[in-house]
Structures are given as structure tokens and as C-alpha cells.
Design a protein around this motif. Sequence first.
Motif: not given
Length: 1017
Positions: A728-754
Motif C-alpha cells: 500500500n504505497a500508492g496515491e492518486a487524486q481527482y478533482k472536477g466540477i459537475e452541473a445539472a440544469l432543468n427547465f420546465s414551462k407550460n405554454i398554453g397546452k404545450l408543456n416544454v421541459s429540458f
Amino acid sequence: MNWMYKVLASCLFCFLLISTCNAQSEPDATVTASGTVVDKNGKPLEGVAISVQENTREVTTGPDGKFSIECISNEVLIFKKNGYNIARGAASELENTTVTMVATLIEAGDEDNVQIPFGVRKRRAVSASVSSIKTSELPQLPLSTLTNVLAGRLPGLYIQQLGSRPGTDDASMLIRGRSSYNSNQSPLLLIDGVERDFVDMDLNEIESISVLKDAATLAWYGMTGANGVVYVTTKRGSSTSTRVTLDAQGGVQTPVNLTKPLDAYTYATLYNRARAENGEQPLYDQTALDAYQNGTDPYRYPNNNFVKQFIKKAAPVQRYVATVSGGNSFVQYFTLLSYYNQDGLYKWATNPRYDANTNFQRYNFRTNLNMHINKDLDIALDVNGRIEDLGYLSAGNGTFLNTLYNTPANAFPIYNENATYGGTSQFRNNPLAMLNEDGYISDLTRSMMSTIDVKYKLGSILEGLSFNAFFTYDVEGLYKSGFEQAYEVFEYNGAGGYTQFGTRAPITYSASAFSASVRNNEFWGGFDYNRHLGQHSFNFSTRAQWALSASPGRLDNRRQGVSNRLSYGFKDRYYVDVVATFSQSQNFAPGKRSGWFPAVSAGWIVSDENFLSSAGFLDYLKIRGSVGLVGNDLISSRRFAFNNYWTRGGSQYAFGTSYSASPNSSELELANPNLTWEKARKASVGFDAKLFKQAVSLSVDYFYENRTDLMTADILPNVLGQSRVQVNAGEAQYKGIEAALNFSKNIGKLNVSFNGNFTYAQSEIIAINEEAGTLPYQSQMGYNIGGVRQGDSFTRRFLLSDGIFQSQEEIDAAPVQRFSGTVRPGDIKYRDVGGPNGVPDGIIDNFDFVMTDYSDVPKAYYGFGTTLQYAGFDVTAQFLGVHGRTIQINSLINSGSLASGYLNQFSVDSWTTATAQTALYPRMAMSDRGNNTQNSDYWLRSGDFLKLKQMELGYTLPAGINRLMRVNAMRFYVSGFNLLTFSKVDDLPIDPEMPMAGYGSEYPSLRTWAAGVSIKF
């Protein structure tokens, strides 16, 4: 035809079940439910969505809060609005009625539950890093494994498909990044808190899937949580409604990329050219070349296209699912039965004795039962299982596909003139004979899993206190059976006769055997304390764990520990979680098997503070962070490597005057009594936000992990004369960033989500033991954890190429290349990087391989998709993309065998004097090929791609038609998987995700098209 009877039986069961349910009551009357929705102060609420439970009929209140919806008297209406608890009401009781909805805090509503280990929290109270998705958001696809359905859907979860053969379209999973250069980096898979694989479950069994990513959620699992957790929650019954559903799908799977073998004339021409490159005489004369072109003698001069002759353009796939759920205040149940059938792509595989086409069939069943015994005692009993039948030809799919892809078109006729199978001394595998005269194997796997969960409230002792016991009993076994057979092939010898190769054997039953039997037991027992005291909330859990895995032929695997978690909340605004687990593993020496794994996380709802009250666009903002220690005991070493062991057998030695041989004993690699687990120190900080009346949701995390005590080579002196266990003589690392985006909207009878998500992770090796004298440019220190995939292994050091030699003068002026006996024009030119002393020495050899950051694991991966709904129509599309990934095409371009001259469809673009300026690949050669097959950057390509991974188009019948058909809802849909690919290797007919699929000996990648119907009763 056996599968057809199974399908009919499954359908019959479903329809009988549905008919029975419908026959239990007469049709209910149609009513119009109406009224006004108000808040607790009596103010009308606008924008409340009122829908019929388990249906798609929906209306929305206007400024006056009024609603009116036509429904059946026994149906239940659901009232939903962001910021309010869900309200329910029986349609028969809602006539000019006032419905009051109670306001709730953001992310603290009825549908904001988040599953954590042996607990449930409102999303608002979760200060750890957890991503989740409900299966109602996933498309209905007839795939043999569920893993690929999740591709591109959750931030921090990278899924790479590795295969596509029926029953084995497996994928690898990685959470965030790699911080260990040892083999095991797969996350822990849990179903309802139990370590079980979910890939063979049916999608309709699952309620939600969560990814646990930081120390605050993973420390609960001690030595098994370092690689992250994929946490699956199954569906359960409801006390307010009874639901019967039926899903039926049928479709086809088509090969996306498939090798295009050379025709006989092209092959013979290239073969002659390759021999000429080696200074040899042509093998095929002009008479043979003309015969291959005009096809006048198909027996003496055959021109086969084995791929076209034995691979179908499409293969069928089917899926049928029936569920029943419901209950009352005392008992709730959920039951599922499903059948899946995936056929293979092979033609001519059926004969009166067996069908050798590769095929996969699976039956899933599940019953989840919740029982409220009395006011203090609740019991949950879950039973589920699978029957899987994987069939394949006796020779094996790899051998068969290698025969199709790499046997020259002119090797032999499939049938000789005398109706015998064709073959030669070099090419003894005849594909038609392999399918019909070589046997067939069936792997029948049966799995049964059961869980009992008991909760006893101890309110008489302390309010909010309960005792919990959780026990599982899982068994699995494999039954292998089939037929054995053997065939002979004949080669025309030019004298009017045939030479036989191989010996025919009559068909017999193969040796049937039960194997791979496994029994797993897991127990968790302890106490929970949940209490609200004014503005304070307390949640405390403690569990003792004991786990056992037993299988014949090996020692049992055991694990135990105690996990503790304390959650505290103040004013529904400030949250702190503390986790501490004491975990033990038998993989280490007595006295060194235990360790503590602590973690802490905190969250702050900043948007509730007065100083942000004026930010009208900001509805919600939570800042959170965590830090802690997690472990991994699945180290890459032999079991019980802390002890020295001896083995008998192997070489024998002569003793005495008679020189009789005696068996020897030899010592295994020297033990390491100080072995310990990998230690992962994780930190994460991020925020969750909701903007513009909660139409937009955004989450961002920065993460870091440092992992120590990695297994690496022992660099003790070689004078010991014995290999050693790693240290047991090893060493390592990681670093980073993550993101999540959600959009939801009713436009009349149209429901849009992303939806969209993005993850970037960069790893680095900090410490690793390397051989003495390793040159600086060959050291792994400071480089990422990865490597370019070469089959099941990974390569990290490569030669640096400098084009192709165009003349002998260039060769003479260049460094001496020692990977071939003779270097010729058309060979790859390599750079002289260094020699034994690390400086260029005029020789290209192993000292010129350099360490690189090329990796099969991408630096960034992302997914995005959209859903549109309008007037009963809905369309969903989901994309998956990766960036910073590298693949090699050495195995692809040089696929084949010595017998075939390593010639394939890419050989036409090889270097010749005439094509020196346009050639894509080095010269062909029958032998002395070492120079051009070395691992070098010449063969590396970008593995970046963007895929339209999934798409679904559906239509739900109007409510009036549904009532006429006596169903609650009926939806028809078409779906597709693996539909489009955009990549930087468009010049090659390959799938960048699986570059060898359809080549070498690999099953082709598949595109799936399906149509289905979903009915709710």
C-alpha cells in the motif's frame, strides 16, 4: 417456436388478470367534478394542476381558482402546485366543492423525498451530493440490461457501453472520476439498500434511481463506498388506489457498423501485393484472378461473402410487462411479471435438432408487500426473481464471428460439389457447419431474492424511537446444458478427390451441470430516532451490519460493521449531517481489519435570509458542502495475502536411485501482513437554485478526492528470488466540477421541459512504485489515471510516430528501428526519444516509449434532452456526449490472422509506391510486421462523440375513447436507441463508443427500433 408459447402464456396471464379486475365491478357513472381551489386563507389559487390519478386528463385553475373536469365516480383527483402539498379527493365527492391546499417550503413537498441509506429525507434537508431520476422520466426500451438507459441522464454518472450481444449488452459505470489505478472502480450497486445488481431488472420494477457521490452519503458503507453508490428504489403499493397496467413492445435490432469483407478478386490481388512487398512470388495467377471476377467456377474459385450470407439485416426483440398494485390502510402490494426475448443476427442457424442462433430470454417477477400489523408494528416482505436463458452455438460467438469476419472469400466453398462441407487445412471452420453440426449451449440462470424489513415503534419508551431489523436471503444458480456434435470438412485436392479434415461425431447431449451457485445473506439491525422539537429536528440512525456470500469451491466472504448517522435541522434553513461507520473486512490480517469512516456535511438555505428577500428572480438557493473518509477493501491482490501459502503440483523432481518423480511444493508470492484498504478522502461543495418561479433548476458541485494506500508493486531487491504481494504505497487524486440544469414551462397546452448535465474530472497519479531506473519520460508520476483500451487491458506508453518512410534514403538517414528485421518504404517512422541513459541514441527500441495522458475515460461527459407534450402527443429525445477520450485503431486496421494475411477492408488504403501520397495506413506485409503493429500514436484517434442515445414518440388516447374502452389510459409509442452518432472518426465505419464492435470477433453494435402500447386499468 418455444418462445412463442411462452409469449402467449404471458399475454394470456395478463389479459386474464385484467379481465378479472374489470369483472369485479360494473361500469361506474360519469361525473363532472368541480369547485374552487384556495389556500389556507381562502384566497383562490391560480395554476393548480388537477389530474385524474393514474391518468393523463388534466386541467389548470385560472385566476379565480375554479376547475371542472369530467371523470368516473370512483376515480381520485390529484391537486398539484409548486410550493404546496399535494391534495387528493374522490371525484364523487367533488361537486362545487372548495379544496384547500396547504403551502409548503420549496423542496419539502410530498414528491420531494430523497432516498438515502436506510432513510428518507426531503430534498431541502439533504446537504450531501445526490442525483436522482424517476423511471417515469426514462423511455420504454426493449434492452436486455437497464444500465444503458441511464446514459447521459445523471450528472457525475458516466456509462460506457461495452457490448451488444443478446443478453450481454453490458456497460461500465464510473462515478465522477478515477482516483485509483487498480482494477476495481465500479460503484456499489444497491436495491432498496441491499447489495444487488439491477441491470437485469425490468424498468417497471423501479421507482427511482439515485447516485450517491460524496463522503456524507458514502461513509455509511465504510470500506465499500469509495467508488460511489447507485441506489435503486423499487415500486410499492398504494393505499388509495388499485392499478393494473400492461405494457407490450415489439421491435427490431439492426447492426450499425459491420465489417465489409474483401471479395475474392480484391483479396487475391492484395495478397499477391503483400507477398511482393516481402520479395515473394505471387500466389494467385491470372487464371485464378479472372475466375474470381467472372464466377465461372464457384467450387474451385469461390467468392463468398460470409457476413452477408450469415448475418441478418435485423433481429426481433420483444418485451411484455404486467403489474398490479394497490391496497388499503393495512396492506399495500405491488406485483410484476415480465417477459423479454432478444434474438440474434445469425442466418441458417435452425435445424430439426436445435437452434444455434444466439438468443436471450428473461422472466422477471416481483412482489413487494407492506403490512401494517398494528399501531406499532410494520413489516415489509419483498420477493423477486429472474429466470434467464442465454443460448449460443457450441463454438462460441467469438470464434464464429472471427470466422465470418476474417476467413478470406476464396478460402473454400460452403458446400463442395459432392455436398460435403468445404474447408482447408488452414481454414477448418465452416460457418454453416458451425451452426448446424457443432452443437448448442444453453446457460439457464435462476435467481431468487427475498427481503424482510421489520419496524417496531418504541414510542412508549421514547417518542420518535423505533427498532428496525432487515434481513435478506438471495440464491442464484446456473444450469448449463445443450448438445455436442462434431463435423468434418473436405478440400478438393486437384486429382478428382477430397482431403478430409476433422472427424464427424453424432449429436449427443452435452454434460449438464449445475454451477455458479451463490447464496448471499445480509442483515441490518438497529434503532432510528426521529423527532421535531419546535424549530429543531433530529434524525438519528444506527445499524449493525452482517453480510455473507457463500459459493461451493471457495471460502465464504464475510463483512460486518456499525453505521451511524445524525441529522440536525434548525428553522428548516440550517442542516448538518454527521456520519461515522465502524467497518471490518476479512481481507486483512487479524488486528488490522477494522477502521472508522467519518464524514460531515452542512447545508444553508440562503434564500430564506432577509438579505435575499428582494431578489425576485431567485426562488430558492441552498449552499452545501461535505468532507469525509471512505474506504475500498477490494484491493487487487490474492485473497488472504497477509499469509504465506504453499501449493502442490507443477514440476516434479526425481529422488533416490530409481529416479522416480515426486510432486513438489512451491511457495506462493510472499505475504504482506500489513495490507490495508484504500482510503478515499472526499470533499465536495456546491449549490442548488431555483429561478423564475421555479421554472429553472440549477445545481453545481466542485469535488475533490485524494486516495491513499493504493496497491502498487513491492520494490524489494530481486535477490530474494521470489515474487512479492503488492504493498500500500500508492496515491492518486481527482478533482472536477459537475452541473445539472432543468427547465420546465407550460405554454398554453404545450408543456416544454429540458434537462442537461455536465461533468469534468481530471485525475493525477501522485505516488506509484516503478522499476529502478525508470526514465523520467516513462514514469507514470504526474499523469492521469487511465490508458487506451486494448481489449480487456489498457496501454499508457506509446512510440511517437513521424509519418511513413517514403524511400530507402529516408530509412538510411533515420535512427535504426529494431521492431522489424527489415524496415522498408511504407513503414511507420518513429522518433528517437531516448536510450538507456535517457538521451537519444540513434536506435528506436523500448526506451523510446513515452508516458502519455491518453485515456479511454473521457475528461468530460455530458447529456442533454428535451420532452414536448401537446394535446395527447409527446416526444422525448436524449443525447450523450464525451470529450477528451482516446481510442486506438491498431486492432481494427490490423485485424485478421496470419492465415488470411492480415488482409481486410482497410488494406486497400495501405501504402504502395503509387499511393504514397494518399495512403492512410502503412504497407501490407505477410511477415516481419512488428514495426507497424507497435503501440504508437500513429494508431490513436479521438474518441469524442455525441450520440442521440434515445428517442420516443407517443400518443395518449383522449379520455372519452378510454372510457369507451373501459381503461384509465392507453398510450401508443415508438422508441429508438443508439440512433445517431457524430464523431471525429467519421472516416471510419465504427462506433467510437465500441470501436471493435462488428470487427475482429466482436458482435456488431445495434440500433433498436420498437413500437409499444401501455394500458392502465
